[in-house]
Write an enzyme that holds these catalytic residues in place. Structure first.
Site, mmCIF file in Angstrom:
data_model
loop_
_atom_site.group_PDB
_atom_site.id
_atom_site.type_symbol
_atom_site.label_atom_id
_atom_site.label_comp_id
_atom_site.label_asym_id
_atom_site.label_seq_id
_atom_site.Cartn_x
_atom_site.Cartn_y
_atom_site.Cartn_z
ATOM 1 N N HIS A 11 -32.906 -10.313 90.636
ATOM 2 C CA HIS A 11 -32.879 -9.212 91.610
ATOM 3 C C HIS A 11 -34.227 -8.509 91.485
ATOM 4 O O HIS A 11 -34.449 -7.723 90.568
ATOM 5 C CB HIS A 11 -31.716 -8.277 91.243
ATOM 6 C CG HIS A 11 -31.589 -7.030 92.066
ATOM 7 N ND1 HIS A 11 -30.536 -6.813 92.930
ATOM 8 C CD2 HIS A 11 -32.358 -5.922 92.137
ATOM 9 C CE1 HIS A 11 -30.666 -5.618 93.496
ATOM 10 N NE2 HIS A 11 -31.759 -5.055 93.032
ATOM 11 N N ARG A 14 -26.590 -2.579 101.255
ATOM 12 C CA ARG A 14 -26.355 -1.643 100.143
ATOM 13 C C ARG A 14 -27.688 -1.181 99.538
ATOM 14 O O ARG A 14 -28.093 -0.045 99.700
ATOM 15 C CB ARG A 14 -25.453 -2.312 99.092
ATOM 16 C CG ARG A 14 -24.862 -1.361 98.070
ATOM 17 C CD ARG A 14 -25.813 -0.934 96.970
ATOM 18 N NE ARG A 14 -26.386 -2.037 96.214
ATOM 19 C CZ ARG A 14 -27.368 -1.889 95.329
ATOM 20 N NH1 ARG A 14 -27.892 -0.697 95.095
ATOM 21 N NH2 ARG A 14 -27.873 -2.938 94.696
ATOM 22 N N ASP A 15 -28.388 -2.063 98.855
ATOM 23 C CA ASP A 15 -29.603 -1.644 98.145
ATOM 24 C C ASP A 15 -30.645 -1.133 99.138
ATOM 25 O O ASP A 15 -31.382 -0.192 98.847
ATOM 26 C CB ASP A 15 -30.167 -2.821 97.330
ATOM 27 C CG ASP A 15 -31.020 -2.369 96.156
ATOM 28 O OD1 ASP A 15 -31.513 -1.233 96.180
ATOM 29 O OD2 ASP A 15 -31.206 -3.163 95.217
ATOM 30 N N ASN A 72 -36.109 -4.593 97.839
ATOM 31 C CA ASN A 72 -36.009 -5.937 97.265
ATOM 32 C C ASN A 72 -36.924 -6.859 98.044
ATOM 33 O O ASN A 72 -37.244 -6.607 99.198
ATOM 34 C CB ASN A 72 -34.587 -6.488 97.431
ATOM 35 C CG ASN A 72 -33.585 -5.711 96.641
ATOM 36 O OD1 ASN A 72 -33.087 -4.706 97.114
ATOM 37 N ND2 ASN A 72 -33.309 -6.160 95.452
ATOM 38 N N HIS A 79 -37.298 -6.277 92.999
ATOM 39 C CA HIS A 79 -37.949 -5.383 93.960
ATOM 40 C C HIS A 79 -39.426 -5.803 94.015
ATOM 41 O O HIS A 79 -39.955 -6.394 93.073
ATOM 42 C CB HIS A 79 -37.754 -3.927 93.542
ATOM 43 C CG HIS A 79 -36.347 -3.456 93.778
ATOM 44 N ND1 HIS A 79 -35.999 -2.653 94.833
ATOM 45 C CD2 HIS A 79 -35.192 -3.722 93.118
ATOM 46 C CE1 HIS A 79 -34.685 -2.434 94.803
ATOM 47 N NE2 HIS A 79 -34.165 -3.067 93.771
ATOM 48 N N CYS A 135 -35.279 2.505 95.523
ATOM 49 C CA CYS A 135 -34.254 2.951 94.588
ATOM 50 C C CYS A 135 -34.335 4.466 94.491
ATOM 51 O O CYS A 135 -35.398 5.010 94.187
ATOM 52 C CB CYS A 135 -34.437 2.322 93.215
ATOM 53 S SG CYS A 135 -33.236 2.961 92.022
#
Ligand code: HMG
Ligand code: MG
Length: 302
Positions: free
Chosen positions: A207, A15-16, A249, A209, A240
């Protein structure tokens, strides 16, 4: 405090990571990545997001990804749902957990989800109610918990405020997100402590990055507070779309190596994880972003 003896890794690469890819990624490749991740021992996988395909076309195949996964027992699959429309589409695909995502910064909230922080909480409330009524766990993400690309440094009080608002509407877990990777260990600890005012230790995660290369230091600082859940991205995939210049991440491989080196169990097979990272980077035609993967691949080749 002594460090946790076991850490839960939430793999967010599908996802990210993939939400930020400029090139189209086949649904079959996404599904294969998820299969390889679960085979490597990941028990929590953030599979996709049910957001507007106009805003994030990379996740437009959300339902097909969820349908394509051969689910493994003991593995939990989560998806992002910003509003009721997202929840309704997600619910049909039977996620184990959903994620509502807010921000500690007003400007980022507007750019990312097109509403104020207060409006976002109003939008999330019926989503949380519906998910919990369906027996689906609800996680909340607090973006820009230490810094924002538009507002600069973010005070811990603002993280505490969003955590309180999320707790009030029934969000069961919060992730403290350093969206642009500007955090350093003490700042990250202050942000986590702000969330801990409203959530127990086991319901707060980190979380991070890795834009400034601080993410591993921030994971270690979080462990020192007893935080035992981290979102990470295989091979460091991602960035992002609403935070220009932010990298992915922290790489799952790097965090697993750190944790195993500290004697902390993860249940993850590092070699199989490296293979999963090589699979997706190969499909994307990109070099592997994990330092640990790169080092161990050289060793393997020797
Ligand atoms: P909006 O435009 O304000 O929403 O978007 P709206 O309700 O006015 O609807 C506008 C159009 O979008 C309508 O379609 C809706 O049907 C459609 P139209 O009538 O124009 O054809 N729509 C949807 N379609 C599919 N699924 C939905 C949905 N909702 C509305 N759920 C919205 C609001 C939140 C939807 C939009 O701003 C959006 O999708 N933003 C994308 C946000 C995103 O995915 N960001 C990246 C993930 S968050 C992240 O990466 C941070 C995190 O990793 C933590 C960290 O690192 O900080 C979690
Ligand atoms: Mg993120």
């Amino acid at each position: 405090m002594s460090l946790p003896s076991h850490v839960t890794i939430v793999e967010v690469g599908p996802r990210d990571g993939l939400q930020n890819e400029k090139q189209a990624v086949d649904t079959a490749v996404k599904v294969e990545l998820i299969h390889r991740l679960q085979a490597a021992g990941l028990k929590e996988i953030e599979a996709t997001s049910f957001v507007s395909p106009k805003w994030v076309p990379q996740m437009a195949d959300n339902a097909a990804v969820m349908a394509g996964i051969a689910r493994q027992s003991g593995v939990r699959y989560s998806v992002l749902t910003p509003n009721l429309k997202g929840w309704e589409a997600a619910a049909a695909t039977r996620p184990d957990e959903i994620v509502v995502f807010g921000a500690a910064s007003e400007a980022f909230s507007q750019k990312n989800i097109n509403c104020s922080i207060a409006e976002s909480i109003e939008r999330f409330a019926p989503v949380v109610d519906a998910a919990r009524a369906a027996g689906v766990k609800v996680r909340g993400a607090i973006s820009c918990a230490v810094g924002c690309p538009y507002e600069g440094e973010i005070a811990p009080e603002r993280v505490a405020l969003v955590a309180r608002l999320m707790a009030q509407i029934g969000v069961q877990h919060v992730g403290v997100a350093d969206t642009i990777g500007v955090g350093t260990p003490l700042k990250v600890q202050r942000a986590l402590e702000a969330a801990l005012q409203h959530y127990p230790l086991h319901e707060v995660s980190g979380h991070f990055h890795d834009t400034y290369g601080m993410a591993l230091a921030n994971v270690h600082a979080s462990l020192q507070l007893g935080i035992a859940t981290f979102d990470t991205s295989v091979s460091g995939l991602g960035g992002c779309p609403y935070a220009k210049g932010a990298t992915g991440n922290v790489a799952t491989e790097d965090v697993v190596y750190l944790l195993h080196g500290l004697g902390i169990a993860t249940g993850i097979d590092l070699d199989a994880l490296i293979d999963a990272g090589q699979f997706i980077r190969g499909a994307l035609g990109q070099p592997n972003g994990s330092r640990v993967a790169r080092a161990l691949l050289v060793k393997r080749a020797a």
